[in-house]
Design a protein around this motif. Structure first.
Motif, PDB file in Angstrom:
ATOM      1  N   THR A 281      47.173  55.876  40.692  1.00  0.00           N
ATOM      2  CA  THR A 281      48.420  55.189  41.047  1.00  0.00           C
ATOM      3  C   THR A 281      48.211  54.281  42.248  1.00  0.00           C
ATOM      4  O   THR A 281      48.679  53.132  42.256  1.00  0.00           O
ATOM      5  N   PHE A 282      47.491  54.766  43.258  1.00  0.00           N
ATOM      6  CA  PHE A 282      47.210  53.975  44.459  1.00  0.00           C
ATOM      7  C   PHE A 282      46.464  52.689  44.095  1.00  0.00           C
ATOM      8  O   PHE A 282      46.840  51.594  44.524  1.00  0.00           O
ATOM      9  N   VAL A 283      45.414  52.811  43.289  1.00  0.00           N
ATOM     10  CA  VAL A 283      44.627  51.632  42.912  1.00  0.00           C
ATOM     11  C   VAL A 283      45.458  50.681  42.054  1.00  0.00           C
ATOM     12  O   VAL A 283      45.439  49.466  42.262  1.00  0.00           O
ATOM     13  N   ARG A 284      46.224  51.210  41.121  1.00  0.00           N
ATOM     14  CA  ARG A 284      47.057  50.356  40.254  1.00  0.00           C
ATOM     15  C   ARG A 284      48.120  49.616  41.085  1.00  0.00           C
ATOM     16  O   ARG A 284      48.442  48.463  40.797  1.00  0.00           O
ATOM     17  N   ASN A 285      48.627  50.267  42.117  1.00  0.00           N
ATOM     18  CA  ASN A 285      49.569  49.602  43.019  1.00  0.00           C
ATOM     19  C   ASN A 285      48.881  48.474  43.786  1.00  0.00           C
ATOM     20  O   ASN A 285      49.506  47.447  44.067  1.00  0.00           O
ATOM     21  N   GLN A 286      47.603  48.676  44.126  1.00  0.00           N
ATOM     22  CA  GLN A 286      46.862  47.601  44.798  1.00  0.00           C
ATOM     23  C   GLN A 286      46.753  46.376  43.890  1.00  0.00           C
ATOM     24  O   GLN A 286      46.868  45.249  44.369  1.00  0.00           O
ATOM     25  N   TYR A 287      46.512  46.598  42.608  1.00  0.00           N
ATOM     26  CA  TYR A 287      46.452  45.460  41.669  1.00  0.00           C
ATOM     27  C   TYR A 287      47.745  44.654  41.758  1.00  0.00           C
ATOM     28  O   TYR A 287      47.720  43.427  41.840  1.00  0.00           O
ATOM     29  N   LYS A 288      48.893  45.363  41.702  1.00  0.00           N
ATOM     30  CA  LYS A 288      50.193  44.692  41.688  1.00  0.00           C
ATOM     31  C   LYS A 288      50.526  44.044  43.024  1.00  0.00           C
ATOM     32  O   LYS A 288      50.999  42.917  43.081  1.00  0.00           O
ATOM     33  N   GLU A 289      50.299  44.784  44.111  1.00  0.00           N
ATOM     34  CA  GLU A 289      50.740  44.322  45.427  1.00  0.00           C
ATOM     35  C   GLU A 289      49.750  43.390  46.117  1.00  0.00           C
ATOM     36  O   GLU A 289      50.153  42.506  46.865  1.00  0.00           O
ATOM     37  N   LEU A 290      48.451  43.597  45.880  1.00  0.00           N
ATOM     38  CA  LEU A 290      47.440  42.856  46.625  1.00  0.00           C
ATOM     39  C   LEU A 290      46.586  41.942  45.749  1.00  0.00           C
ATOM     40  O   LEU A 290      45.775  41.179  46.255  1.00  0.00           O
ATOM     41  N   GLY A 291      46.717  42.072  44.436  1.00  0.00           N
ATOM     42  CA  GLY A 291      45.972  41.217  43.531  1.00  0.00           C
ATOM     43  C   GLY A 291      44.523  41.602  43.312  1.00  0.00           C
ATOM     44  O   GLY A 291      43.772  40.846  42.692  1.00  0.00           O
TER      45      GLY A 291
END
Length: 180
Positions: free
Chosen positions: A52-62
């Protein structure tokens, strides 16, 4: 944004919720965490949180780490890739808001050159597709393998620093020096 890269022997793609067993095998292994603070995870719930943390990085940080899949078997072997470290919590060696390169493989896949192969691919992706100016890397001094990989892919030693009472080598490579 979807992430997908291929090398001769690997597929590098987004980390998916279905990678939970692979993340658990990777991050629950004490040998994997020898140079990462000796704090392996103990539950699949924690593996879920990592995904979840890594997938959120994709969305929030690209950007975020890629799942590494062995082409010949289709097996999840670990992760490799780039990460945008933001804020003081993720700061390192006095730096905040920087891109770092990293890799972490399940031990049965060590010694096959997969970490270098994936790191070369993600470094190229970072400079040619994401247009990053500088990519950093860090490895505990005693982690000979990781230090060799960072040097092999072209990162240049900058200095040594202390993190959690452990000596760490700090490396960097600029887009201008990439490929020289």
């Amino acid at each position: 944004m979807q992430f997908y890269l291929e090398t001769e022997r690997l597929i590098l793609r987004e980390l998916l919720e279905t990678d939970i067993d692979g993340i658990f095998e990777l991050d629950s292994n004490p040998e994997v965490h020898k140079y990462l603070g000796n704090n392996p995870i103990k539950t699949k719930k924690k593996a879920e949180e990592i995904i979840t943390f890594v997938r959120n990085q994709y969305k929030e940080l690209g950007i975020g780490r890629f799942a590494c899949i062995e082409k010949s078997t289709g097996e999840f072997i670990g992760w490799s890739g780039l990460k945008l470290n933001t804020g003081k919590k993720e700061g390192l060696n006095g730096f905040t808001d920087f891109i770092d390169i990293g890799y972490r493989l399940i031990p049965r896949f060590w010694g096959k050159g997969y970490a270098s192969e994936s790191a070369f691919a993600t470094l190229n992706f970072g400079f040619t597709k994401m247009n990053y100016e500088t990519i950093y890397g860090a490895a505990e001094i005693e982690n000979i393998g990781s230090n060799k990989i960072l040097q092999k892919i072209g990162l240049q030693f900058q200095n040594e620093f202390i993190y959690d009472d452990v000596k760490v080598n700090w490396y960097r490579l600029t887009r201008e020096d990439y490929g020289k």
